[in-house]
Structures are given as C-alpha cells and as structure tokens.
Design a protein around this motif. Structure first.
Motif, PDB file in Angstrom:
ATOM      1  N   HIS A 207       1.220  -1.222   0.254  1.00  0.00           N
ATOM      2  CA  HIS A 207      -0.170   0.243   0.311  1.00  0.00           C
ATOM      3  C   HIS A 207       0.808   1.338   0.588  1.00  0.00           C
ATOM      4  O   HIS A 207       1.673   1.895   0.992  1.00  0.00           O
TER       5      HIS A 207
ATOM      6  N   ALA B  36       0.913   5.600  -0.311  1.00  0.00           N
ATOM      7  CA  ALA B  36       0.545   6.528   0.055  1.00  0.00           C
ATOM      8  C   ALA B  36       1.128   7.188  -0.473  1.00  0.00           C
ATOM      9  O   ALA B  36       2.031   7.266  -0.225  1.00  0.00           O
TER      10      ALA B  36
ATOM     11  N   ALA C 295      -8.840  11.255  -0.285  1.00  0.00           N
ATOM     12  CA  ALA C 295      -8.124  10.638  -0.695  1.00  0.00           C
ATOM     13  C   ALA C 295      -8.868   9.762  -1.787  1.00  0.00           C
ATOM     14  O   ALA C 295     -10.366   9.342  -2.308  1.00  0.00           O
TER      15      ALA C 295
ATOM     16  N   PHE D 159      -7.945   5.463  -4.187  1.00  0.00           N
ATOM     17  CA  PHE D 159      -7.166   4.576  -4.498  1.00  0.00           C
ATOM     18  C   PHE D 159      -7.142   3.832  -5.677  1.00  0.00           C
ATOM     19  O   PHE D 159      -8.759   4.089  -6.240  1.00  0.00           O
TER      20      PHE D 159
ATOM     21  N   GLU E  35      -2.461   4.921  -3.901  1.00  0.00           N
ATOM     22  CA  GLU E  35      -3.486   5.699  -2.738  1.00  0.00           C
ATOM     23  C   GLU E  35      -2.574   7.620  -3.060  1.00  0.00           C
ATOM     24  O   GLU E  35      -1.433   7.678  -2.766  1.00  0.00           O
TER      25      GLU E  35
END
Length: 124
Positions: free
Chosen positions: A63, A65, A104, A106, A116
């Motif tokens: 993940h 970001a 945000a 994704f 993200e």
C-alpha cells in the motif's frame, strides 16, 4: 522520513508507464534511470523517491500513499491511473473515519499494489 523506497515489479515497462502517468498530477517525474534490472527513480522535485526495478520474483502487495497538495491533484491522479488500466479501489472522496479533511483516491496498480493519493487539507 524516507530518502527513497525501492521495490521490484514484474513488468517494468507497464509499471514505469503507470507510475509516471498516474503520479504526474502530483509532480512526479524521472530523476534517474538505468537498465530495467537497476530500475528507475521517480520523485517530485526535492522530495523522497520511489524506485522500481524489474524482478523475476512475484512482488508482495504494498500500500503506497502519496501526498497531494490539493484535492484536484487527487482527482487528476485517479483519472490518469484509470486511463493506464489501473483498477478502481476507491473513488476520490472524503474518508472522515481517518480525519475530517482526509480526501483520497485508491487504485490497484499493475502488480496488485494499492496506490493512494491523499490530500489532508480542507477544500480551498
């Protein structure tokens, strides 16, 4: 905290194209590149770098970001990422469970990574 983060990808050309287009709205560009086994370094000016390289190993899902300066950049990231073939994993919008201004979007990138882009600022 980080200077750079480097990880392997299964299709270097596809990942390079995805990250360049999807992260262009937040100012990410190529700052260094070698052969695919060495990879590419991507960064907005003066910020931490994301480095990708070709690997034969199946990369573990991540993940990642990235910070946006405004909500328009989040929206532009989402559109650009989908144009490159990324899969939707959460359209642009507020995520108040994190905090009141957490805006945000994704997507799932070429290797299945959850990518993200987030803006923590209130709407201008």
């Amino acid at each position: 905290m980080f200077d750079h983060v480097k990880f392997g990808v299964s299709d270097f050309a596809a990942s390079k194209a995805f990250f360049l287009k999807a992260l262009e709205p937040i100012g990410v560009a190529v700052v260094g590149e070698g052969p695919p086994t060495y990879g590419i370094e991507l960064s907005p000016p003066g910020k931490a770098s994301l480095c990708l390289y070709q690997t034969d190993e199946k990369p573990a899902h991540l993940h990642l970001a990235f910070t946006a300066d405004n909500r328009q950049q989040v929206d532009a990231f989402y559109r650009a990422a989908l144009e490159t073939g990324a899969k939707d994993n959460g359209a642009p919008g507020l995520r108040p469970r994190y905090h009141a201004n957490y805006y945000a979007a994704f997507v799932i990138g070429p290797d299945g990574h959850n990518i993200e882009v987030v803006c923590h600022r209130p709407e201008a």
